[in-house]
Write a protein that holds these residues in place. Structure first.
Motif, PDB file in Angstrom:
ATOM      1  N   ALA A  99     -11.437 -13.610  -1.457  1.00 29.95           N
ATOM      2  CA  ALA A  99      -9.606 -14.660  -1.583  1.00 29.95           C
ATOM      3  C   ALA A  99      -9.673 -14.886  -3.049  1.00 29.95           C
ATOM      4  CB  ALA A  99      -9.070 -15.336  -0.798  1.00 29.95           C
ATOM      5  N   VAL A 100     -11.325 -15.587  -3.586  1.00 31.15           N
ATOM      6  CA  VAL A 100     -11.092 -16.727  -4.983  1.00 31.15           C
ATOM      7  C   VAL A 100     -10.841 -15.337  -6.031  1.00 31.15           C
ATOM      8  CG1 VAL A 100     -12.790 -17.599  -6.443  1.00 31.15           C
ATOM      9  CG2 VAL A 100     -12.545 -17.836  -3.747  1.00 31.15           C
ATOM     10  N   TYR A 101     -12.046 -14.341  -5.553  1.00 30.95           N
ATOM     11  CA  TYR A 101     -11.646 -12.929  -6.759  1.00 30.95           C
ATOM     12  C   TYR A 101     -10.593 -12.751  -7.427  1.00 30.95           C
ATOM     13  CZ  TYR A 101     -12.644  -8.730  -8.181  1.00 30.95           C
ATOM     14  OH  TYR A 101     -12.501  -7.432  -8.938  1.00 30.95           O
ATOM     15  N   LEU A 102      -9.924 -12.611  -6.172  1.00 32.24           N
ATOM     16  CA  LEU A 102      -8.167 -11.509  -6.206  1.00 32.24           C
ATOM     17  C   LEU A 102      -7.686 -12.848  -7.097  1.00 32.24           C
ATOM     18  CD1 LEU A 102      -7.633  -9.926  -2.925  1.00 32.24           C
ATOM     19  CD2 LEU A 102      -7.988  -9.004  -4.871  1.00 32.24           C
ATOM     20  N   GLY A 103      -7.852 -14.348  -7.300  1.00 27.70           N
ATOM     21  CA  GLY A 103      -6.635 -15.092  -7.654  1.00 27.70           C
ATOM     22  C   GLY A 103      -7.960 -15.170  -9.277  1.00 27.70           C
ATOM     23  N   LYS A 104      -8.838 -14.798  -9.315  1.00 28.63           N
ATOM     24  CA  LYS A 104      -9.030 -15.427 -10.539  1.00 28.63           C
ATOM     25  C   LYS A 104      -8.915 -13.295 -11.382  1.00 28.63           C
ATOM     26  CE  LYS A 104     -12.360 -17.115 -12.632  1.00 28.63           C
ATOM     27  NZ  LYS A 104     -12.136 -18.260 -13.087  1.00 28.63           N
ATOM     28  N   THR A 105      -8.842 -12.770 -10.564  1.00 26.24           N
ATOM     29  CA  THR A 105      -9.114 -11.593 -11.408  1.00 26.24           C
ATOM     30  C   THR A 105      -7.325 -11.174 -11.362  1.00 26.24           C
ATOM     31  OG1 THR A 105     -10.190 -10.461  -9.945  1.00 26.24           O
ATOM     32  CG2 THR A 105      -8.266  -9.194 -10.733  1.00 26.24           C
ATOM     33  N   LEU A 106      -6.314 -12.375 -10.670  1.00 26.38           N
ATOM     34  CA  LEU A 106      -4.682 -12.109 -11.158  1.00 26.38           C
ATOM     35  C   LEU A 106      -4.529 -12.349 -12.342  1.00 26.38           C
ATOM     36  CD1 LEU A 106      -3.457 -12.650  -8.101  1.00 26.38           C
ATOM     37  CD2 LEU A 106      -2.906 -11.062  -9.382  1.00 26.38           C
ATOM     38  N   ALA A 107      -5.225 -14.141 -12.849  1.00 25.89           N
ATOM     39  CA  ALA A 107      -5.062 -14.728 -13.758  1.00 25.89           C
ATOM     40  C   ALA A 107      -5.735 -14.323 -14.552  1.00 25.89           C
ATOM     41  CB  ALA A 107      -6.033 -16.606 -13.339  1.00 25.89           C
ATOM     42  N   ASN A 108      -6.500 -13.592 -14.667  1.00 21.88           N
ATOM     43  CA  ASN A 108      -7.676 -12.861 -15.808  1.00 21.88           C
ATOM     44  C   ASN A 108      -6.093 -11.518 -16.496  1.00 21.88           C
ATOM     45  OD1 ASN A 108      -8.931 -13.737 -16.301  1.00 21.88           O
ATOM     46  ND2 ASN A 108     -10.316 -13.070 -15.110  1.00 21.88           N
ATOM     47  N   MET A 109      -5.777 -11.010 -15.531  1.00 20.90           N
ATOM     48  CA  MET A 109      -4.894  -9.909 -15.658  1.00 20.90           C
ATOM     49  C   MET A 109      -3.457 -10.570 -16.569  1.00 20.90           C
ATOM     50  SD  MET A 109      -2.590  -7.842 -12.834  1.00 20.90           S
ATOM     51  CE  MET A 109      -1.245  -6.271 -14.528  1.00 20.90           C
ATOM     52  N   ALA A 110      -3.462 -12.037 -15.906  1.00 22.15           N
ATOM     53  CA  ALA A 110      -2.009 -12.322 -16.436  1.00 22.15           C
ATOM     54  C   ALA A 110      -2.195 -12.925 -17.415  1.00 22.15           C
ATOM     55  CB  ALA A 110      -1.735 -13.617 -15.660  1.00 22.15           C
ATOM     56  N   PHE A 111      -3.013 -12.800 -18.647  1.00 22.35           N
ATOM     57  CA  PHE A 111      -3.533 -13.745 -19.860  1.00 22.35           C
ATOM     58  C   PHE A 111      -3.755 -12.286 -20.412  1.00 22.35           C
ATOM     59  CE2 PHE A 111      -6.351 -17.584 -17.415  1.00 22.35           C
ATOM     60  CZ  PHE A 111      -5.228 -17.698 -17.647  1.00 22.35           C
ATOM     61  N   MET A 112      -3.592 -11.736 -20.245  1.00 27.56           N
ATOM     62  CA  MET A 112      -3.599 -10.100 -21.585  1.00 27.56           C
ATOM     63  C   MET A 112      -2.735  -9.625 -21.169  1.00 27.56           C
ATOM     64  SD  MET A 112      -7.551  -7.682 -19.545  1.00 27.56           S
ATOM     65  CE  MET A 112      -6.721  -6.773 -21.396  1.00 27.56           C
ATOM     66  N   LEU A 113      -2.495  -9.721 -20.286  1.00 31.63           N
ATOM     67  CA  LEU A 113      -0.367  -9.210 -20.051  1.00 31.63           C
ATOM     68  C   LEU A 113       0.433 -10.347 -21.049  1.00 31.63           C
ATOM     69  CD1 LEU A 113       0.781  -8.156 -16.014  1.00 31.63           C
ATOM     70  CD2 LEU A 113       0.025  -6.945 -18.339  1.00 31.63           C
ATOM     71  N   VAL A 114       0.131 -11.428 -21.554  1.00 32.83           N
ATOM     72  CA  VAL A 114       0.280 -12.610 -22.490  1.00 32.83           C
ATOM     73  C   VAL A 114      -0.074 -12.130 -24.161  1.00 32.83           C
ATOM     74  CG1 VAL A 114       0.335 -14.883 -23.491  1.00 32.83           C
ATOM     75  CG2 VAL A 114       0.321 -14.304 -20.039  1.00 32.83           C
ATOM     76  N   VAL A 115      -1.159 -12.130 -23.926  1.00 37.62           N
ATOM     77  CA  VAL A 115      -1.417 -11.384 -24.900  1.00 37.62           C
ATOM     78  C   VAL A 115      -0.748  -9.993 -25.389  1.00 37.62           C
ATOM     79  CG1 VAL A 115      -3.998 -10.543 -26.249  1.00 37.62           C
ATOM     80  CG2 VAL A 115      -3.816 -12.512 -24.845  1.00 37.62           C
ATOM     81  N   ALA A 116      -0.983  -8.896 -24.182  1.00 36.27           N
ATOM     82  CA  ALA A 116       0.059  -8.059 -25.207  1.00 36.27           C
ATOM     83  C   ALA A 116       1.627  -8.245 -25.223  1.00 36.27           C
ATOM     84  CB  ALA A 116      -0.325  -6.939 -23.722  1.00 36.27           C
ATOM     85  N   LEU A 117       2.054  -9.109 -24.782  1.00 40.07           N
ATOM     86  CA  LEU A 117       3.766  -9.139 -24.622  1.00 40.07           C
ATOM     87  C   LEU A 117       3.848  -9.878 -26.160  1.00 40.07           C
ATOM     88  CD1 LEU A 117       5.054 -10.480 -20.906  1.00 40.07           C
ATOM     89  CD2 LEU A 117       5.527  -8.219 -22.766  1.00 40.07           C
ATOM     90  N   PHE A 118       2.523 -10.487 -26.544  1.00 41.98           N
ATOM     91  CA  PHE A 118       3.249 -11.317 -27.748  1.00 41.98           C
ATOM     92  C   PHE A 118       2.643  -9.900 -28.691  1.00 41.98           C
ATOM     93  CE2 PHE A 118       3.000 -15.474 -25.448  1.00 41.98           C
ATOM     94  CZ  PHE A 118       4.325 -16.006 -26.542  1.00 41.98           C
ATOM     95  N   SER A 119       1.012  -9.302 -29.395  1.00 45.53           N
ATOM     96  CA  SER A 119       0.774  -8.034 -30.142  1.00 45.53           C
ATOM     97  C   SER A 119       1.828  -7.152 -30.508  1.00 45.53           C
ATOM     98  CB  SER A 119      -0.810  -8.361 -29.563  1.00 45.53           C
ATOM     99  OG  SER A 119      -0.431  -7.753 -28.023  1.00 45.53           O
ATOM    100  N   LEU A 120       2.611  -6.680 -28.789  1.00 45.04           N
ATOM    101  CA  LEU A 120       2.953  -5.283 -29.093  1.00 45.04           C
ATOM    102  C   LEU A 120       4.310  -4.942 -30.006  1.00 45.04           C
ATOM    103  CD1 LEU A 120       3.327  -4.174 -25.196  1.00 45.04           C
ATOM    104  CD2 LEU A 120       1.522  -3.196 -27.076  1.00 45.04           C
ATOM    105  N   PRO A 121       4.852  -6.415 -30.080  1.00 43.63           N
ATOM    106  CA  PRO A 121       6.217  -5.836 -31.247  1.00 43.63           C
ATOM    107  C   PRO A 121       5.781  -6.375 -32.633  1.00 43.63           C
ATOM    108  CG  PRO A 121       6.685  -7.971 -29.582  1.00 43.63           C
ATOM    109  CD  PRO A 121       5.450  -7.655 -29.180  1.00 43.63           C
ATOM    110  N   VAL A 122       4.506  -7.334 -32.404  1.00 40.81           N
ATOM    111  CA  VAL A 122       3.905  -7.799 -34.183  1.00 40.81           C
ATOM    112  C   VAL A 122       3.439  -5.594 -34.663  1.00 40.81           C
ATOM    113  CG1 VAL A 122       2.188  -8.173 -35.370  1.00 40.81           C
ATOM    114  CG2 VAL A 122       2.913  -9.830 -33.592  1.00 40.81           C
ATOM    115  N   TYR A 123       2.400  -5.406 -33.822  1.00 43.37           N
ATOM    116  CA  TYR A 123       1.733  -3.753 -33.598  1.00 43.37           C
ATOM    117  C   TYR A 123       3.147  -3.249 -33.990  1.00 43.37           C
ATOM    118  CZ  TYR A 123      -1.408   0.144 -32.581  1.00 43.37           C
ATOM    119  OH  TYR A 123      -1.830   1.462 -33.110  1.00 43.37           O
TER     120      TYR A 123
END
Lengths: 227, 236
Positions: A99-123
């Motif tokens: 369960a700890v693993y799944l929690g950390k996976t979700l957090a890492n995914m959230a960070f990747m998506l935030v980065v994508a949301l900011f970088s897609l318009p620039v791209y």
């Protein structure tokens, strides 16, 4: 049922904890964002091509950028557990480590998506392509989830080693190839407006990876984190 | 409550522990004395289930490790060399996270009570990174006691504590003993052992080299007895 509820509570607690740490320190997102923006700019000048060639290369450039930025995030995610022996706090708790693993996976995914949301318009502006398409966003979500599921597992493995920053990319990228190849192909086909019949094979591979990888991670995380 | 039988640990070819057996009963505090590098921390980590023994068996509150580790962990509090805290989170957030892992129903009031007790309430919203070593140690102790454990394993818990905080810790340990907890205290400092322990063992060279009763611990000659036993263990 009680076990499932307890596991969901642990997943939520770990996710909340990682987001709170990032909210306070802002180290991970800041470094990932700066990295992504710099790479996009460098590619923009390096690939001084005509509009058609740019459109064909867009998906590859985008995913290469996210993959490299992702390792920054994964390294940081492993480091916060290692500093001060913090991971011992949940190793000592009566929780399912999966369960700890799944929690950390979700957090890492959230960070990747935030980065994508900011970088897609620039791209989109620099490469003159519209990236906010439902199909592409789906590929982005599936690819990020597969990447995070594998990366979180390998980051836990690498964090046991002294040279974890060097070890992680060496472990991640070979195993990530199926996700990256499928994500690049599916993204590229979506951007070219190809029919779904051409896109499904790549999308299916992403879906299989997104389902299988978390299951494997959930099952093997115990063995990786236990001494 | 704590029972270790024949615990041995090797790192490569180097033996760290050679067949250590000990017991700590309900409402009893046993001190584990010994010089640096004697294997005290390794022994405590094995009892906590953080390190697997090469040989031997551990039972906590009747539960065998590692088979019933998850149940045993719910009843155990551990203070190690490191703080086990997230430095970017505040004291309050750290305790809230640990409380959610233990599924504590009274997490808020219990956390506040311990922060107040260890003199951290005034700074409970500050990140742990801004705390001094002593304050971090106080928060570490609050974390270990948060879920009211029946078994408490303490590895040099007085490190960095000032006199006031050390007195609070003594008071907390006395209360836990009255409530029936079993406490194993590893220290190289004889004073807390003399003050609080019912029994003490000397761990040297990976073995239990000597043992003392409460009466022997209280006697004025105990420091000399300890030095002699340690010298014999190191020579032998």
């Amino acid at each position: 049922m009680a076990e499932l509820r307890a596991s969901l509570a642990v997943i939520a607690a770990v996710l909340r904890k990682d987001l709170a740490i990032e909210w306070r320190s802002r180290q991970l997102l800041a470094s990932m964002l700066v990295f992504v923006l710099l790479v996009i700019l460098i590619f923009n000048f390096a690939l001084d091509l005509d509009a058609r060639a740019r459109a064909e290369l867009s998906a590859g450039v985008l995913w290469a950028t996210f993959a490299f930025a992702g390792t920054l995030g994964l390294n940081r995610s492993g480091a916060i557990e290692k500093d001060g022996g913090a991971m011992n706090s949940w190793l000592l708790a009566p929780v399912d480590y999966g369960a700890v693993y799944l929690g950390k996976t979700l957090a890492n995914m959230a960070f990747m998506l935030v980065v994508a949301l900011f970088s897609l318009p620039v791209y989109g502006v620099l490469y003159n392509v519209s990236l906010f398409q439902p199909g592409l966003l789906l590929v982005l979500a599936l690819g990020s989830w597969g990447y995070s599921a594998l990366g979180t597992l390998l980051a836990a493995m690498a964090s046991q080693a002294r040279s974890r920053e060097l070890l992680l990319p060496v472990l991640v990228f070979p195993l990530l190839l199926p996700v990256l190849v499928s994500a690049v192909r599916a993204s590229s086909l979506f951007l070219q407006g190809q029919p779904m019949a051409y896109i499904w094979p790549s999308l299916n591979l992403l879906i299989v990876y997104a389902v299988c990888m978390p299951v494997l991670g959930y099952l093997f995380f115990d063995f990786i984190v236990e001494d | 409550m704590i029972r270790a039988r024949g615990l041995a640990k090797r790192y490569g070819l180097r033996p760290v522990l050679r067949g250590v057996s000990l017991q700590v009963g309900r409402g009893e505090l046993v001190a584990l004395l010994g010089p640096n590098g004697a294997g005290k921390s390794t022994l405590l980590r094995m009892l906590a289930g953080l390190t697997r023994p090469s040989l031997g068996q551990v039972r906590l509150t009747g539960l065998t490790l590692p088979e019933a580790a998850q149940e045993a962990r719910a009843r155990m509090g551990f203070v190690g060399h490191q703080t086990f805290l997230y430095e970017d989170l505040s004291a309050e957030q750290n305790l809230a996270f640990f409380a959610s892992l233990y599924g504590l129903p009274d997490a808020g009031p219990r956390g506040a009570e311990l922060l107040e007790r260890f003199g951290l309430w005034g700074r409970h919203r500050e990140p742990v990174r801004a705390f001094s070593r002593g304050m971090q140690q106080r928060l570490t102790l609050a974390r270990a006691l948060l879920h009211r454990p029946q078994v408490i394993l303490l590895d040099e818990p007085y490190t960095g504590l000032d006199r006031t905080a050390a007195a609070v810790l003594d008071e907390c340990l006395s209360e836990q003993l009255q409530q029936g907890a079993a406490i194993l205290l590893a220290t190289h400092d004889l004073e807390p052992a003399q003050k609080l322990a019912h029994r003490a063992h000397l761990l040297a060279g990976g073995e239990l080299a000597a043992s003392w009763t409460r009466r022997q611990l209280a006697s004025a000659s105990f420091p000399r007895q300890y030095d002699r036993a340690l010298q014999e263990a190191l020579d032998g």
